[in-house]
Design a protein around this motif. Sequence first.
Motif, mmCIF file in Angstrom:
data_model
loop_
_atom_site.group_PDB
_atom_site.id
_atom_site.type_symbol
_atom_site.label_atom_id
_atom_site.label_comp_id
_atom_site.label_asym_id
_atom_site.label_seq_id
_atom_site.Cartn_x
_atom_site.Cartn_y
_atom_site.Cartn_z
ATOM 1 N N HIS A 1 21.941 23.046 35.205
ATOM 2 C CA HIS A 1 21.140 21.897 35.636
ATOM 3 C C HIS A 1 20.075 22.337 36.643
ATOM 4 O O HIS A 1 18.939 21.834 36.610
ATOM 5 C CB HIS A 1 22.043 20.826 36.243
ATOM 6 C CG HIS A 1 22.790 20.025 35.221
ATOM 7 N ND1 HIS A 1 22.868 18.653 35.251
ATOM 8 C CD2 HIS A 1 23.497 20.405 34.124
ATOM 9 C CE1 HIS A 1 23.592 18.222 34.233
ATOM 10 N NE2 HIS A 1 23.990 19.279 33.537
ATOM 11 N N ALA A 2 20.427 23.269 37.512
ATOM 12 C CA ALA A 2 19.453 23.760 38.488
ATOM 13 C C ALA A 2 18.297 24.476 37.789
ATOM 14 O O ALA A 2 17.137 24.349 38.200
ATOM 15 C CB ALA A 2 20.133 24.701 39.486
ATOM 16 N N PHE A 3 18.596 25.205 36.717
ATOM 17 C CA PHE A 3 17.547 25.876 35.945
ATOM 18 C C PHE A 3 16.587 24.849 35.347
ATOM 19 O O PHE A 3 15.364 25.001 35.424
ATOM 20 C CB PHE A 3 18.183 26.719 34.836
ATOM 21 C CG PHE A 3 17.185 27.267 33.842
ATOM 22 C CD1 PHE A 3 16.433 28.388 34.144
ATOM 23 C CD2 PHE A 3 17.005 26.661 32.605
ATOM 24 C CE1 PHE A 3 15.518 28.893 33.233
ATOM 25 C CE2 PHE A 3 16.092 27.144 31.694
ATOM 26 C CZ PHE A 3 15.341 28.275 32.009
ATOM 27 N N VAL A 4 17.137 23.803 34.764
ATOM 28 C CA VAL A 4 16.295 22.769 34.155
ATOM 29 C C VAL A 4 15.408 22.108 35.211
ATOM 30 O O VAL A 4 14.206 21.907 35.005
ATOM 31 C CB VAL A 4 17.169 21.708 33.445
ATOM 32 C CG1 VAL A 4 16.316 20.532 32.968
ATOM 33 C CG2 VAL A 4 17.902 22.335 32.264
ATOM 34 N N ARG A 5 15.991 21.835 36.365
ATOM 35 C CA ARG A 5 15.231 21.139 37.404
ATOM 36 C C ARG A 5 14.202 22.062 38.055
ATOM 37 O O ARG A 5 13.076 21.656 38.337
ATOM 38 C CB ARG A 5 16.201 20.576 38.446
ATOM 39 C CG ARG A 5 17.129 19.503 37.861
ATOM 40 C CD ARG A 5 18.190 19.054 38.835
ATOM 41 N NE ARG A 5 17.614 18.272 39.928
ATOM 42 C CZ ARG A 5 18.336 17.769 40.930
ATOM 43 N NH1 ARG A 5 19.655 17.997 40.970
ATOM 44 N NH2 ARG A 5 17.759 17.065 41.882
ATOM 45 N N GLU A 6 14.577 23.308 38.293
ATOM 46 C CA GLU A 6 13.646 24.247 38.927
ATOM 47 C C GLU A 6 12.433 24.520 38.047
ATOM 48 O O GLU A 6 11.292 24.575 38.525
ATOM 49 C CB GLU A 6 14.360 25.568 39.219
ATOM 50 C CG GLU A 6 13.459 26.659 39.793
ATOM 51 C CD GLU A 6 14.151 28.004 39.885
ATOM 52 O OE1 GLU A 6 13.445 29.024 39.871
ATOM 53 O OE2 GLU A 6 15.399 28.038 39.960
#
Length: 297
Positions: free
Chosen positions: A45-50
Amino acid sequence: MTAPDASEAHAEREQAVTDKVLGSFADTPDARHRELFEALVRHAHAFVRETRLTEAEWEAAIGFLTRCGHITDDRRQEFILLSDVLGLSMQTITVNEPDEPRATEQTVFGPFFAEGAPEIEVGGDAAQGAAGQPCWVSGTVTDVDGTPVAGAEIDVWEADDDGMYDVQHGDGRVTGRARLRSADDGRYSFWCVTPTPYPIPHDGPVGDLLTAAGRSPMRASHLHFMVTAPGMHRLVTHIFVRGDDHQDSDAVFGVKDSLVVDFVEHPAGETAPDGSTPDVAWSQADFDIVLAPEETA
């Protein structure tokens, strides 16, 4: 009270999605499974948001992984190649490597190991008909205190002079691989072929990834080893040919300085360590193997 601006509200909605997914794993019975699932969700999820990943990019990623699955068969493992070129294989090895600086360093396993290699004696022929320059490899297997390890099981495998492993030829041949055991004094030796550089399979999705990144598919010249013995941590490693042009750009990040060795060239007719006189030029490499005790793994 000041209302949150649009960007803050959007970030809260994004975090709410992550929190809801994490919550779905709260009752996972196995604690290790729960740890892995939750970490995967947080990082993904952090990858998608970043990166502010677009829906089109996510669909392309799904298509890429689907292609990896479609091209994988009993002779080709595209997901291992993907793990290798992303450095995930080497990172996993590094995390799990024994904390013992005296032991031989580990490196990638690769996708071309096969069970059932021919059994040979010390000094035997591991090439089994593989094309290439004859090469004599020898050394000792010891523990970290220098005590010889007798009967250590040594698997070796390599590509032929055309850069192909036997399983890639698809005709059932068994070449360039063998299994032997160290002698009572820990010594081992065998004939193989001098390693040469070759490209990893790059006619599929992993090759497309490398092309998009402007990266080379070449692997530095190497010979694979897997060494096991009772009470010892299993060693999976390579030796690399000193002076190879691809050591600083190895496609799978497998090169370590301690594994780079000299392959000494000898002319045709010069007597080899086993007393034979090859009628072609041949090379020679020495590689001492040090195994860590199982409890340090």
